[in-house]
Design a protein around this motif. Structure first.
Motif, short mmCIF file in Angstrom:
data_model
loop_
_atom_site.label_atom_id
_atom_site.label_comp_id
_atom_site.label_asym_id
_atom_site.label_seq_id
_atom_site.Cartn_x
_atom_site.Cartn_y
_atom_site.Cartn_z
N VAL A 105 0.85 -1.20 0.00
CA VAL A 105 0.00 0.00 0.00
C VAL A 105 0.88 1.24 0.00
N GLU A 106 0.31 2.35 -0.49
CA GLU A 106 1.00 3.63 -0.48
C GLU A 106 -0.03 4.71 -0.17
N GLY A 107 0.44 5.95 -0.11
CA GLY A 107 -0.47 7.06 0.16
C GLY A 107 -0.76 7.26 1.63
N LEU A 108 0.18 6.86 2.51
CA LEU A 108 -0.01 6.99 3.95
C LEU A 108 0.82 8.14 4.50
N SER A 109 0.27 8.84 5.48
CA SER A 109 0.98 9.93 6.13
C SER A 109 1.85 9.37 7.25
N PHE A 110 3.07 9.09 6.92
CA PHE A 110 4.06 8.47 7.80
C PHE A 110 3.62 7.07 8.21
N ALA A 111 3.86 6.12 7.31
CA ALA A 111 3.57 4.71 7.58
C ALA A 111 4.52 4.20 8.66
N ASN A 112 3.96 3.62 9.71
CA ASN A 112 4.79 3.29 10.86
C ASN A 112 4.66 1.80 11.20
N GLY A 113 4.13 1.47 12.39
CA GLY A 113 4.10 0.09 12.84
C GLY A 113 3.33 -0.84 11.93
N VAL A 114 3.80 -2.09 11.84
CA VAL A 114 3.11 -3.13 11.06
C VAL A 114 3.09 -4.43 11.86
N THR A 115 2.00 -5.16 11.75
CA THR A 115 1.95 -6.51 12.28
C THR A 115 0.88 -7.28 11.51
N LEU A 116 0.92 -8.60 11.62
CA LEU A 116 -0.01 -9.46 10.90
C LEU A 116 -1.09 -10.00 11.83
N SER A 117 -2.25 -10.29 11.25
CA SER A 117 -3.31 -10.97 11.99
C SER A 117 -2.86 -12.40 12.29
N ALA A 118 -3.59 -13.06 13.17
CA ALA A 118 -3.22 -14.42 13.56
C ALA A 118 -3.19 -15.36 12.37
N ASP A 119 -4.11 -15.17 11.41
CA ASP A 119 -4.13 -16.04 10.23
C ASP A 119 -3.25 -15.50 9.10
N GLU A 120 -2.58 -14.38 9.33
CA GLU A 120 -1.65 -13.75 8.39
C GLU A 120 -2.31 -13.31 7.08
N GLN A 121 -3.63 -13.16 7.10
CA GLN A 121 -4.33 -12.68 5.91
C GLN A 121 -4.48 -11.16 5.91
N THR A 122 -4.29 -10.55 7.08
CA THR A 122 -4.50 -9.12 7.22
C THR A 122 -3.26 -8.47 7.82
N LEU A 123 -2.92 -7.32 7.28
CA LEU A 123 -1.79 -6.55 7.77
C LEU A 123 -2.33 -5.30 8.47
N PHE A 124 -1.95 -5.12 9.72
CA PHE A 124 -2.32 -3.92 10.46
C PHE A 124 -1.19 -2.89 10.32
N VAL A 125 -1.56 -1.65 10.03
CA VAL A 125 -0.58 -0.59 9.75
C VAL A 125 -0.95 0.67 10.52
N ALA A 126 0.01 1.23 11.24
CA ALA A 126 -0.20 2.51 11.92
C ALA A 126 0.15 3.66 10.98
N GLU A 127 -0.79 4.56 10.79
CA GLU A 127 -0.56 5.77 10.00
C GLU A 127 -0.41 6.93 11.00
N THR A 128 0.82 7.21 11.35
CA THR A 128 1.10 8.13 12.45
C THR A 128 0.55 9.53 12.20
N GLY A 129 0.77 10.07 11.00
CA GLY A 129 0.43 11.46 10.72
C GLY A 129 -1.05 11.76 10.66
N ARG A 130 -1.90 10.72 10.59
CA ARG A 130 -3.36 10.94 10.54
C ARG A 130 -4.07 10.30 11.73
N TYR A 131 -3.33 9.90 12.76
CA TYR A 131 -3.91 9.38 14.00
C TYR A 131 -4.78 8.14 13.78
N ARG A 132 -4.35 7.21 12.93
CA ARG A 132 -5.23 6.07 12.68
C ARG A 132 -4.45 4.78 12.43
N ILE A 133 -5.17 3.67 12.52
CA ILE A 133 -4.62 2.34 12.29
C ILE A 133 -5.48 1.63 11.26
N TRP A 134 -4.82 1.05 10.26
CA TRP A 134 -5.50 0.39 9.14
C TRP A 134 -5.42 -1.14 9.27
#
Length: 375
Positions: free
Chosen positions: A210-239
């Motif tokens: 993925v691209e277009g994130l305001s300071f892409a930061n932390g990443v981790t995977l879901s337990a089944d590794e089908q989903t990637l969690f991403v912290a977008e620091t500059g917009r106060y949110r987690i994807w």
């Protein structure tokens, strides 16, 4: 009085010209900041993070990422570029490796190597003897400017993959005074050039997830590794993003199956760390600033701030804050220290006995006994 006013006019004119036109490194963009709900609801003010116990770092500082290695030792990335290794109680501390850069995140691959995101050097592999190899520092001929966090897929029967955030394609730690300074420039500019990459060691190929994130930061995977969690620091949110996504642009909002798990957080989210029992830990390095939010729609004002002495920049005060959530977005723990005595909390490393508190700038490693509420 009139003579004094006329004498001051040229000085005022010079100051105005400086504030409006002196070159700055950013090209600030308009963005929309939602009204800050503050420390309310599941993030209500508390002092559960106060009075941390600490482990000595031998003069080092900034235990930004902490993880237990395959050998049961604790590995700690510090600001000098070193990775320290110690027993879980802090004893027998030693230097395991020195990358010559600044490791902000690492994980362990199937062979027992540390796979490290180094903000200066790129994606690295560190073998059990502490030898460092650069895996990726260019993607399609474009340098990785700010490797920030990494998570390794471990699902049996599937190809191993390394997911790494490249926080900014505008400001790298090497050229802009270090990791904190470069992150400030990127977040003030809001050009949203952060991205997440995936590297396949079997083929040596690296692609954009993925691209277009305001300071892409932390990443981790879901337990089944089908989903990637991403912290977008500059917009106060987690994807939450499909791990299979490629070249997905999130600059205009959710797309391609990506969804926002947390929006409008009361601070800047940093690392994402899988804990026990399905928990994911995140740290908020700083609380939000009302002034910064008000300037979201005024790029000229944000550019003007960089022409002021650094002491006048709108950098929020220290405030310790970490919380844990489940994959469906439910907050299950929230711990704070409003005093900010342990500064810039980035996440929690959870073990069966202890919780280690990561930090950008602390001069010791904070920890707490794992409470009964998490057992």
């Amino acid at each position: 009085m009139r003579r004094w006013l006329f004498a001051l006019l040229p000085v005022v004119g010079v100051l105005a010209a400086y504030l409006l036109a002196w070159p700055v490194p950013i090209e600030a963009r308009v963005w929309v900041a939602q009204a800050d709900a503050g420390h309310t609801g599941p993030h209500a003010v508390n002092t559960a993070l106060a009075d941390l116990q600490t482990l000595d770092l031998g003069g080092e500082e900034g235990p930004e990422h902490v993880q237990v290695g395959p050998d049961g030792w604790l590995y700690v990335a510090v600001a000098s570029g070193k990775l320290l290794r110690m027993r879980p109680d802090g004893s027998e501390r030693q230097v395991f490796a020195d990358t010559g850069g600044r490791v902000l995140g690492f994980d362990v691959d199937r062979a027992g190597h540390l796979i490290a995101a180094d903000a200066v050097r790129g994606l690295l592999r560190i073998d059990p003897a502490g030898q460092v190899t650069v895996l990726v520092d260019l993607v399609e001929g474009v340098p990785m400017l700010y490797a920030d966090a990494v998570v390794v897929s471990r699902a049996e029967g599937s190809a191993e993959r390394f997911y790494v955030s490249d926080a900014s394609q505008r400001f790298g730690a090497r050229d802009w005074g270090g990791t904190f300074e470069a992150s400030l420039l990127d977040i003030i500019e809001q050009s949203a050039t952060g991205r997440v990459l995936v590297h396949e060691p079997a083929t040596g190929q690296t692609a954009v997830v993925v691209e277009g994130l305001s300071f892409a930061n932390g990443v981790t995977l879901s337990a089944d590794e089908q989903t990637l969690f991403v912290a977008e620091t500059g917009r106060y949110r987690i994807w939450a993003v499909p791990a299979s996504a490629r070249n997905l642009d999130l600059s205009l909002g959710p797309a391609g199956g990506a969804r926002i798990v947390f929006d409008n957080l009361p601070g800047y989210p940093d690392n994402l760390m899988r804990g026990l029992d399905g928990r994911i830990w995140v740290g908020l390095t700083k609380p939000r600033s009302p002034l910064v939010d008000r300037m979201a729609a005024h790029p000229l004002l944000r550019e003007m701030t960089l022409r002021l002495p650094r002491a006048l920049w709108p950098i929020p005060q220290a405030y310790g804050h970490v919380f844990a959530f489940t994959e469906d977005g439910r907050v299950v723990a929230d711990w704070q220290d409003p005093s900010g005595a342990y500064p810039e909390t980035t996440a929690i490393t959870e073990t069966p006995d202890r919780l280690y508190v990561q930090s950008l700038h602390a001069r010791a490693l904070g920890w707490l006994p794992r409470p009964e509420s998490l057992r």
